[in-house]
Design a protein around this motif. Structure first.
Motif, PDB file in Angstrom:
ATOM      1  N   ASN A 527       5.536 -44.600 -16.154  1.00  0.00           N
ATOM      2  CA  ASN A 527       5.611 -44.363 -17.595  1.00  0.00           C
ATOM      3  C   ASN A 527       7.041 -44.367 -18.139  1.00  0.00           C
ATOM      4  N   SER A 528       8.008 -44.631 -17.275  1.00  0.00           N
ATOM      5  CA  SER A 528       9.406 -44.510 -17.682  1.00  0.00           C
ATOM      6  C   SER A 528      10.172 -45.783 -17.359  1.00  0.00           C
ATOM      7  N   TRP A 529      11.375 -45.888 -17.905  1.00  0.00           N
ATOM      8  CA  TRP A 529      12.152 -47.100 -17.688  1.00  0.00           C
ATOM      9  C   TRP A 529      13.649 -46.841 -17.883  1.00  0.00           C
ATOM     10  N   GLY A 530      14.432 -47.738 -17.312  1.00  0.00           N
ATOM     11  CA  GLY A 530      15.862 -47.843 -17.562  1.00  0.00           C
ATOM     12  C   GLY A 530      16.176 -49.326 -17.556  1.00  0.00           C
ATOM     13  N   TYR A 531      17.396 -49.716 -17.908  1.00  0.00           N
ATOM     14  CA  TYR A 531      17.737 -51.139 -17.937  1.00  0.00           C
ATOM     15  C   TYR A 531      17.936 -51.659 -16.511  1.00  0.00           C
ATOM     16  N   GLY A 532      17.339 -52.817 -16.213  1.00  0.00           N
ATOM     17  CA  GLY A 532      17.523 -53.449 -14.921  1.00  0.00           C
ATOM     18  C   GLY A 532      16.569 -52.941 -13.864  1.00  0.00           C
ATOM     19  N   ALA A 533      16.760 -53.444 -12.651  1.00  0.00           N
ATOM     20  CA  ALA A 533      15.886 -53.112 -11.534  1.00  0.00           C
ATOM     21  C   ALA A 533      16.061 -51.653 -11.120  1.00  0.00           C
ATOM     22  N   GLN A 534      15.016 -51.112 -10.508  1.00  0.00           N
ATOM     23  CA  GLN A 534      15.045 -49.732 -10.047  1.00  0.00           C
ATOM     24  C   GLN A 534      16.146 -49.528  -9.005  1.00  0.00           C
ATOM     25  N   ILE A 535      16.867 -48.433  -9.129  1.00  0.00           N
ATOM     26  CA  ILE A 535      17.915 -48.063  -8.175  1.00  0.00           C
ATOM     27  C   ILE A 535      17.370 -46.970  -7.272  1.00  0.00           C
ATOM     28  N   GLU A 536      17.543 -47.145  -5.963  1.00  0.00           N
ATOM     29  CA  GLU A 536      16.880 -46.257  -5.007  1.00  0.00           C
ATOM     30  C   GLU A 536      17.753 -45.131  -4.488  1.00  0.00           C
ATOM     31  N   THR A 537      19.072 -45.336  -4.427  1.00  0.00           N
ATOM     32  CA  THR A 537      19.939 -44.313  -3.844  1.00  0.00           C
ATOM     33  C   THR A 537      21.104 -44.003  -4.762  1.00  0.00           C
ATOM     34  N   GLU A 538      21.676 -42.820  -4.592  1.00  0.00           N
ATOM     35  CA  GLU A 538      22.836 -42.415  -5.382  1.00  0.00           C
ATOM     36  C   GLU A 538      24.030 -43.324  -5.098  1.00  0.00           C
ATOM     37  N   ASP A 539      24.238 -43.698  -3.840  1.00  0.00           N
ATOM     38  CA  ASP A 539      25.358 -44.586  -3.506  1.00  0.00           C
ATOM     39  C   ASP A 539      25.222 -45.918  -4.220  1.00  0.00           C
ATOM     40  N   GLU A 540      24.005 -46.476  -4.220  1.00  0.00           N
ATOM     41  CA  GLU A 540      23.778 -47.746  -4.908  1.00  0.00           C
ATOM     42  C   GLU A 540      24.046 -47.596  -6.408  1.00  0.00           C
ATOM     43  N   PHE A 541      23.612 -46.485  -6.967  1.00  0.00           N
ATOM     44  CA  PHE A 541      23.801 -46.242  -8.396  1.00  0.00           C
ATOM     45  C   PHE A 541      25.290 -46.321  -8.762  1.00  0.00           C
ATOM     46  N   PHE A 542      26.127 -45.600  -8.042  1.00  0.00           N
ATOM     47  CA  PHE A 542      27.543 -45.552  -8.403  1.00  0.00           C
ATOM     48  C   PHE A 542      28.282 -46.832  -8.038  1.00  0.00           C
ATOM     49  N   GLN A 543      27.786 -47.565  -7.054  1.00  0.00           N
ATOM     50  CA  GLN A 543      28.373 -48.873  -6.766  1.00  0.00           C
ATOM     51  C   GLN A 543      28.158 -49.824  -7.938  1.00  0.00           C
ATOM     52  N   ILE A 544      26.944 -49.831  -8.495  1.00  0.00           N
ATOM     53  CA  ILE A 544      26.646 -50.687  -9.652  1.00  0.00           C
ATOM     54  C   ILE A 544      27.487 -50.256 -10.844  1.00  0.00           C
ATOM     55  N   LEU A 545      27.529 -48.944 -11.105  1.00  0.00           N
ATOM     56  CA  LEU A 545      28.283 -48.448 -12.252  1.00  0.00           C
ATOM     57  C   LEU A 545      29.753 -48.827 -12.147  1.00  0.00           C
ATOM     58  N   GLU A 546      30.340 -48.652 -10.986  1.00  0.00           N
ATOM     59  CA  GLU A 546      31.770 -48.936 -10.847  1.00  0.00           C
ATOM     60  C   GLU A 546      32.056 -50.424 -11.015  1.00  0.00           C
ATOM     61  N   LYS A 547      31.178 -51.280 -10.522  1.00  0.00           N
ATOM     62  CA  LYS A 547      31.381 -52.712 -10.711  1.00  0.00           C
ATOM     63  C   LYS A 547      31.328 -53.082 -12.186  1.00  0.00           C
ATOM     64  N   GLU A 548      30.455 -52.435 -12.949  1.00  0.00           N
ATOM     65  CA  GLU A 548      30.389 -52.723 -14.384  1.00  0.00           C
ATOM     66  C   GLU A 548      31.679 -52.300 -15.084  1.00  0.00           C
ATOM     67  N   VAL A 549      32.186 -51.121 -14.754  1.00  0.00           N
ATOM     68  CA  VAL A 549      33.438 -50.668 -15.362  1.00  0.00           C
ATOM     69  C   VAL A 549      34.598 -51.551 -14.906  1.00  0.00           C
ATOM     70  N   ASP A 550      34.604 -51.973 -13.645  1.00  0.00           N
ATOM     71  CA  ASP A 550      35.649 -52.889 -13.168  1.00  0.00           C
ATOM     72  C   ASP A 550      35.599 -54.210 -13.921  1.00  0.00           C
ATOM     73  N   ALA A 551      34.390 -54.655 -14.262  1.00  0.00           N
ATOM     74  CA  ALA A 551      34.262 -55.895 -15.032  1.00  0.00           C
ATOM     75  C   ALA A 551      34.842 -55.724 -16.427  1.00  0.00           C
ATOM     76  N   ILE A 552      34.658 -54.554 -17.013  1.00  0.00           N
ATOM     77  CA  ILE A 552      35.254 -54.285 -18.324  1.00  0.00           C
ATOM     78  C   ILE A 552      36.768 -54.310 -18.224  1.00  0.00           C
ATOM     79  N   ILE A 553      37.318 -53.734 -17.161  1.00  0.00           N
ATOM     80  CA  ILE A 553      38.767 -53.747 -16.958  1.00  0.00           C
ATOM     81  C   ILE A 553      39.271 -55.180 -16.824  1.00  0.00           C
ATOM     82  N   ALA A 554      38.512 -56.008 -16.119  1.00  0.00           N
ATOM     83  CA  ALA A 554      38.929 -57.394 -15.915  1.00  0.00           C
ATOM     84  C   ALA A 554      38.780 -58.234 -17.177  1.00  0.00           C
ATOM     85  N   SER A 555      37.946 -57.797 -18.108  1.00  0.00           N
ATOM     86  CA  SER A 555      37.745 -58.528 -19.366  1.00  0.00           C
ATOM     87  C   SER A 555      38.797 -58.045 -20.357  1.00  0.00           C
ATOM     88  N   LYS A 556      39.913 -58.732 -20.392  1.00  0.00           N
ATOM     89  CA  LYS A 556      41.112 -58.217 -21.059  1.00  0.00           C
ATOM     90  C   LYS A 556      40.944 -57.968 -22.550  1.00  0.00           C
TER      91      LYS A 556
END
Length: 611
Positions: A527-556
């Motif tokens: 009955n619930s949702w978030g954007y994108g595929a389901q994330i199973e572990t806390e480590d995976e969650f923060f790996q995805i988040l950090e890559k997104e923020v790193d992409a923002i840093i790289a997008s000058k």
């Protein structure tokens, strides 16, 4: 919870529903307008009687003269909420409220104002059966002068009729669901009174409002007052205090032509890192020196401007690390259960590395902005534009009126740095919409030229100071590619097939929705949702988040972001916190990632290297 802010006076004692009650015992007992505070006021929150009017025949039944309906409701909570004591979540086309009001004898000779923080949507107010006024709005505040309807020292019968046609497309609705149940990114509806109701008495020649503009370049505060009436020989004295010490004072004629300029030498600047505020007192006196009105306020000395594709705070480039905040509460829906809850929302946001919020699809109450001012938290103020037919002339006319009122109400708050009235107007067509957004931009700038306008978050831009886009891409390479500028190619936008949209013209480029990473317990995934595929572990969650923020840093060219979102809301479970404000993960983990991008660039010459 114990309220933090104590703005109570002896005048807040009142008779409520036939029994004496201290204002501190009332729900949301704090003064609702802390940037324009008078000592003598009466809080009308608490128990009212009510009745639903599904057939909208109450007027034919003479309900405007009712001395009490069968139901009981706790104001200021909407009938859909549990805090109201009603919790009726089906559609409510019409609701009637009733209570008695007692007018203090000390208010003899003054104008008596009845104030509503917000009523959704079409409110008609009756005093002793006589129509005293009407107001249409989803989240705008309004005031009625009821002096001719009541008598000081006496009692009166107050009845409020509210109509709400959420599905009609002619009124803003925001994230209120137009289906029976919440679904997708639409949630429980809000009908009727949902912010504090109160009375106050003022001199006929009292101060109506001010526009206080900080000017840090010339070290001064510029005040433009407006009075209910002007009186020959009346004066206005404005005093500015720093931690109780008078630092500037000026007396001027109390007229609507007056501009009061107060020097503030070596001002202590307001920023999220150093939220310095000056206390301000406005005093109106007659020709003999008698005090007609006194208002307590405050101001933050800060400057917002845009230049060279960057956002500047106090003449320094400033990266906005925003979070999307929908302002929903499990028990109050749109209404915070307490003043402390408003403060806590900001504190928990700062704890995970955000320096501000995009306030999403709702007009937040004034006390939220008060806490943002006090705690140091930048905000983008938005209207509940979803549900509005942006191609309909009556609908946009309704929106323009309400939006103008909201800009006037909130323009003195230093925490507000951007006006962003619309969100994702996907159904927009050439014609009415283009005129609507152009007028919306021009009206906003006429009322407040000191802040940028983000015309339509989500990139249905027509006339805008900020180029905002939404992108929930997770992959690093795709995210960087989407937001890397290429010679001769227009930057990323969410809509490319509308030939009436604006062309990018060097505005600050901001990713004002990204992330939205879901963290959903297995038992709730159906009955619930978030954007994108389901994330199973806390480590995976923060790996995805950090890559997104790193992409923002790289997008000058990205000069600010807004992460979706601060809390889960009902079935949408992509918050940093759960809906009840419990943390999902260690705050330090979030903070370390978001703060990889610094807020302040001390030397503008370092812009090319700031990321």
């Amino acid at each position: 919870m114990k309220h933090i802010s104590k703005l109570l006076t002896a005048a807040t004692l009142l008779l409520l529903a036939g029994s004496t009650a201290k204002a501190a015992d009332l729900p949301r007992s704090e003064y609702p307008r802390p940037q324009f505070e008078r000592a003598g006021w009466v809080n009308l929150n608490g128990t009212w009687s009510y009745s639903f009017d599904f057939g909208q025949t109450g007027g034919e039944k003479d309900w405007q003269n009712s001395k009490g309906f069968d139901g009981k409701i706790t104001v200021p909570f909407c009938p859909e909420s549990s805090l109201s004591g009603v919790q009726h979540t089906d559609f409510i086309p019409c609701i009637w409220y009733q209570r008695s009001i007692d007018i203090p004898a000390a208010w003899e000779g003054k104008n008596i104002l009845l104030n509503f923080g917000a009523v959704d949507y079409d409110a008609t107010i009756y005093i002793n059966g006589r129509k005293a006024g009407r107001h249409c709005g989803t989240g705008s505040s309004f005031s009625l002068d009821i002096t001719n309807y009541v008598k000081a020292g006496g009692s009166a019968n107050l009845v409020v009729q509210v109509k709400d046609d959420l599905r009609g497309g002619r009124q803003p609705g925001g994230k209120q669901s137009i289906s029976l149940k919440s679904a997708g990114c639409n949630y429980t509806r809000v009908t009727g009174i949902w912010q504090t109701v109160w009375m106050e008495a003022v001199s006929p020649m009292a101060l109506k409002q001010v526009f206080a503009t900080p000017d840090i370049d010339q070290q001064q505060l510029v005040v433009r007052p407006e009075f209910y009436e002007e009186g020959n020989g009346n004066t206005l004295t404005v005093q500015v205090f720093d931690a109780g010490k008078l630092v500037s004072s000026k007396q001027a004629p109390a007229t609507n032509n007056t501009v009061v300029v107060l020097p503030v030498k070596k001002p202590k600047l307001w920023t999220p890192e150093t939220p310095n505020l000056y206390d301000v007192t406005y005093t109106v006196r007659d020709a003999k020196g008698n005090v007609l009105d006194e208002v307590k306020s405050y101001a933050g000395m800060r400057k917002i401007h845009l230049a060279g594709g960057y956002f500047y705070l106090n003449n320094k480039p400033y990266f906005q690390r925003l979070v999307l905040d929908q302002g929903y509460y499990p028990d109050g829906i749109w209404t915070a259960p307490s003043d402390e809850a408003l403060r806590h929302d900001i504190e928990m946001s700062k704890a995970v590395g955000f320096n501000g919020a995009r306030l999403h699809q709702k007009v937040f109450e004034e006390r939220y902005f008060y806490w943002a001012d006090k705690l140091g938290y930048i905000t983008w103020a938005e209207q509940a534009s979803w549900g509005l037919d942006v191609n309909n002339e009556l609908a946009v006319r309704n929106f323009l009126t309400e939006w103008a009122d909201e800009v006037v109400r909130d323009r003195n708050h230093p925490s507000i740095v951007t006006w962003t009235p619309l969100n994702e107007t996907w159904g927009a067509r050439d014609g009415v919409y283009v005129r609507f957004v152009t007028d919306l931009y021009n009206i906003t700038k006429a009322i407040d030229p000191t802040r940028p306008v983000n015309d339509a978050s989500g990139d249905s831009h027509v006339k805008t100071d900020i180029w905002s886009v939404h992108d929930y891409t997770r992959e690093y390479d795709r995210l960087v590619a989407n937001h890397t500028f290429k010679a001769g190619v227009e930057p990323y936008r969410n809509m490319r097939d509308k030939n009436f949209l604006a062309v990018y013209d060097g505005q600050p480029y901001m990713l004002d929705e990204f992330g939205g990473l879901g963290w959903i317990p297995k038992a709730e995934r159906g009955n619930s949702w978030g954007y994108g595929a389901q994330i199973e572990t806390e480590d995976e969650f923060f790996q995805i988040l950090e890559k997104e923020v790193d992409a923002i840093i790289a997008s000058k060219h990205i000069t600010g972001f807004c992460y979706t979102q601060i809390t889960d809301v009902e079935q949408e479970k992509n918050g940093v916190y759960y809906y009840d404000r419990r943390p999902k993960f260690d705050a330090a983990k979030w903070k370390a990632i978001f703060e990889k991008i610094p807020s302040v660039i001390e030397n503008p010459a370092d812009l090319n290297d700031w990321k």
